[in-house]
Design a protein around this motif. Structure first.
Motif, PDB file in Angstrom:
ATOM      1  N   ASP A  84     -25.801  -3.274 -33.396  1.00 39.83           N
ATOM      2  CA  ASP A  84     -26.471  -2.067 -32.873  1.00 39.83           C
ATOM      3  C   ASP A  84     -26.949  -2.293 -31.436  1.00 39.83           C
ATOM      4  O   ASP A  84     -26.844  -1.399 -30.593  1.00 39.83           O
ATOM      5  N   LEU A  85     -27.469  -3.488 -31.167  1.00 41.96           N
ATOM      6  CA  LEU A  85     -27.939  -3.808 -29.825  1.00 41.96           C
ATOM      7  C   LEU A  85     -26.780  -3.806 -28.832  1.00 41.96           C
ATOM      8  O   LEU A  85     -26.865  -3.201 -27.763  1.00 41.96           O
ATOM      9  N   VAL A  86     -25.692  -4.461 -29.191  1.00 43.34           N
ATOM     10  CA  VAL A  86     -24.517  -4.508 -28.315  1.00 43.34           C
ATOM     11  C   VAL A  86     -23.974  -3.099 -28.080  1.00 43.34           C
ATOM     12  O   VAL A  86     -23.690  -2.714 -26.942  1.00 43.34           O
ATOM     13  N   ASP A  87     -23.853  -2.308 -29.145  1.00 46.98           N
ATOM     14  CA  ASP A  87     -23.361  -0.934 -29.016  1.00 46.98           C
ATOM     15  C   ASP A  87     -24.277  -0.099 -28.127  1.00 46.98           C
ATOM     16  O   ASP A  87     -23.809   0.664 -27.282  1.00 46.98           O
ATOM     17  N   GLY A  88     -25.584  -0.242 -28.304  1.00 47.82           N
ATOM     18  CA  GLY A  88     -26.546   0.504 -27.503  1.00 47.82           C
ATOM     19  C   GLY A  88     -26.452   0.155 -26.028  1.00 47.82           C
ATOM     20  O   GLY A  88     -26.496   1.033 -25.167  1.00 47.82           O
TER      21      GLY A  88
ATOM     22  N   THR B  64     -23.800  -1.105 -24.435  1.00 50.85           N
ATOM     23  CA  THR B  64     -22.537  -0.640 -23.857  1.00 50.85           C
ATOM     24  C   THR B  64     -22.513   0.876 -23.704  1.00 50.85           C
ATOM     25  O   THR B  64     -21.973   1.386 -22.722  1.00 50.85           O
ATOM     26  N   GLN B  65     -23.106   1.602 -24.641  1.00 47.42           N
ATOM     27  CA  GLN B  65     -23.163   3.069 -24.543  1.00 47.42           C
ATOM     28  C   GLN B  65     -23.963   3.520 -23.335  1.00 47.42           C
ATOM     29  O   GLN B  65     -23.556   4.415 -22.611  1.00 47.42           O
ATOM     30  N   THR B  66     -25.110   2.930 -23.129  1.00 46.87           N
ATOM     31  CA  THR B  66     -25.993   3.371 -22.050  1.00 46.87           C
ATOM     32  C   THR B  66     -25.498   2.919 -20.690  1.00 46.87           C
ATOM     33  O   THR B  66     -25.920   3.461 -19.680  1.00 46.87           O
ATOM     34  N   ASN B  67     -24.598   1.957 -20.660  1.00 46.09           N
ATOM     35  CA  ASN B  67     -24.135   1.444 -19.383  1.00 46.09           C
ATOM     36  C   ASN B  67     -22.820   2.062 -18.934  1.00 46.09           C
ATOM     37  O   ASN B  67     -22.349   1.784 -17.849  1.00 46.09           O
ATOM     38  N   ARG B  68     -22.212   2.892 -19.764  1.00 52.48           N
ATOM     39  CA  ARG B  68     -20.962   3.556 -19.372  1.00 52.48           C
ATOM     40  C   ARG B  68     -21.232   4.590 -18.304  1.00 52.48           C
ATOM     41  O   ARG B  68     -22.209   5.324 -18.362  1.00 52.48           O
ATOM     42  N   LYS B  69     -20.348   4.658 -17.365  1.00 49.14           N
ATOM     43  CA  LYS B  69     -20.450   5.674 -16.316  1.00 49.14           C
ATOM     44  C   LYS B  69     -19.739   6.923 -16.802  1.00 49.14           C
ATOM     45  O   LYS B  69     -18.676   6.831 -17.416  1.00 49.14           O
ATOM     46  N   PRO B  70     -20.306   8.097 -16.546  1.00 53.79           N
ATOM     47  CA  PRO B  70     -19.634   9.325 -16.974  1.00 53.79           C
ATOM     48  C   PRO B  70     -18.295   9.468 -16.259  1.00 53.79           C
ATOM     49  O   PRO B  70     -18.173   9.188 -15.083  1.00 53.79           O
ATOM     50  N   GLN B  71     -17.296   9.891 -17.036  1.00 53.67           N
ATOM     51  CA  GLN B  71     -15.971  10.066 -16.460  1.00 53.67           C
ATOM     52  C   GLN B  71     -15.858  11.426 -15.820  1.00 53.67           C
ATOM     53  O   GLN B  71     -16.429  12.402 -16.302  1.00 53.67           O
ATOM     54  N   LYS B  72     -15.120  11.486 -14.741  1.00 54.71           N
ATOM     55  CA  LYS B  72     -14.913  12.759 -14.046  1.00 54.71           C
ATOM     56  C   LYS B  72     -13.874  13.567 -14.804  1.00 54.71           C
ATOM     57  O   LYS B  72     -12.888  13.018 -15.303  1.00 54.71           O
ATOM     58  N   ALA B  73     -14.107  14.863 -14.876  1.00 56.23           N
ATOM     59  CA  ALA B  73     -13.156  15.751 -15.556  1.00 56.23           C
ATOM     60  C   ALA B  73     -11.915  15.890 -14.692  1.00 56.23           C
ATOM     61  O   ALA B  73     -11.975  16.002 -13.481  1.00 56.23           O
ATOM     62  N   VAL B  74     -10.783  15.848 -15.369  1.00 55.32           N
ATOM     63  CA  VAL B  74      -9.511  15.991 -14.672  1.00 55.32           C
ATOM     64  C   VAL B  74      -9.054  17.436 -14.827  1.00 55.32           C
ATOM     65  O   VAL B  74      -8.954  17.956 -15.931  1.00 55.32           O
ATOM     66  N   ALA B  75      -8.769  18.101 -13.713  1.00 51.12           N
ATOM     67  CA  ALA B  75      -8.357  19.505 -13.762  1.00 51.12           C
ATOM     68  C   ALA B  75      -6.867  19.642 -13.752  1.00 51.12           C
ATOM     69  O   ALA B  75      -6.123  18.884 -13.297  1.00 51.12           O
TER      70      ALA B  75
END
Length: 87
Positions: free
Chosen positions: A70-74, A76-87
């Motif tokens: 749970d700690l590792v998942d938490g 990695t989740q919080t450290n992901r950068k939002p991906q830009k939407a591809v049009a």
């Protein structure tokens, strides 16, 4: 039982998670009745907090932790950068 897990997670942060730095020793906040470990993960401040439950405190959210996974998942989740939407 939670206190033992809390201490174990602190040790795993210090020795097993590569990008965790400046892991503090557990300290007690008497006013709020919390046990806290401060650390940095990939340059961002985090807290592991014990108050009946173990919570990973990030800038955006609080995540309940019940295991090392749970700690590792938490983290990695919080450290992901939002991906830009591809049009």
């Amino acid at each position: 039982m939670k206190k033992r897990l809390f201490k174990s997670l602190r040790q795993q942060l210090e020795y097993e998670i590569v990008f965790a730095k400046n892991v503090s020793r557990p300290y007690h906040d008497a006013k709020k009745k919390l046990d806290i470990v401060d650390f940095e993960y990939r340059g961002h401040p985090y807290q592991l907090v014990l108050n009946g439950k173990i919570m990973l405190d990030t800038r955006q959210q609080k995540i309940q932790i019940e295991s090392f996974q749970d700690l590792v998942d938490g983290l990695t989740q919080t450290n992901r950068k939002p991906q830009k939407a591809v049009a």
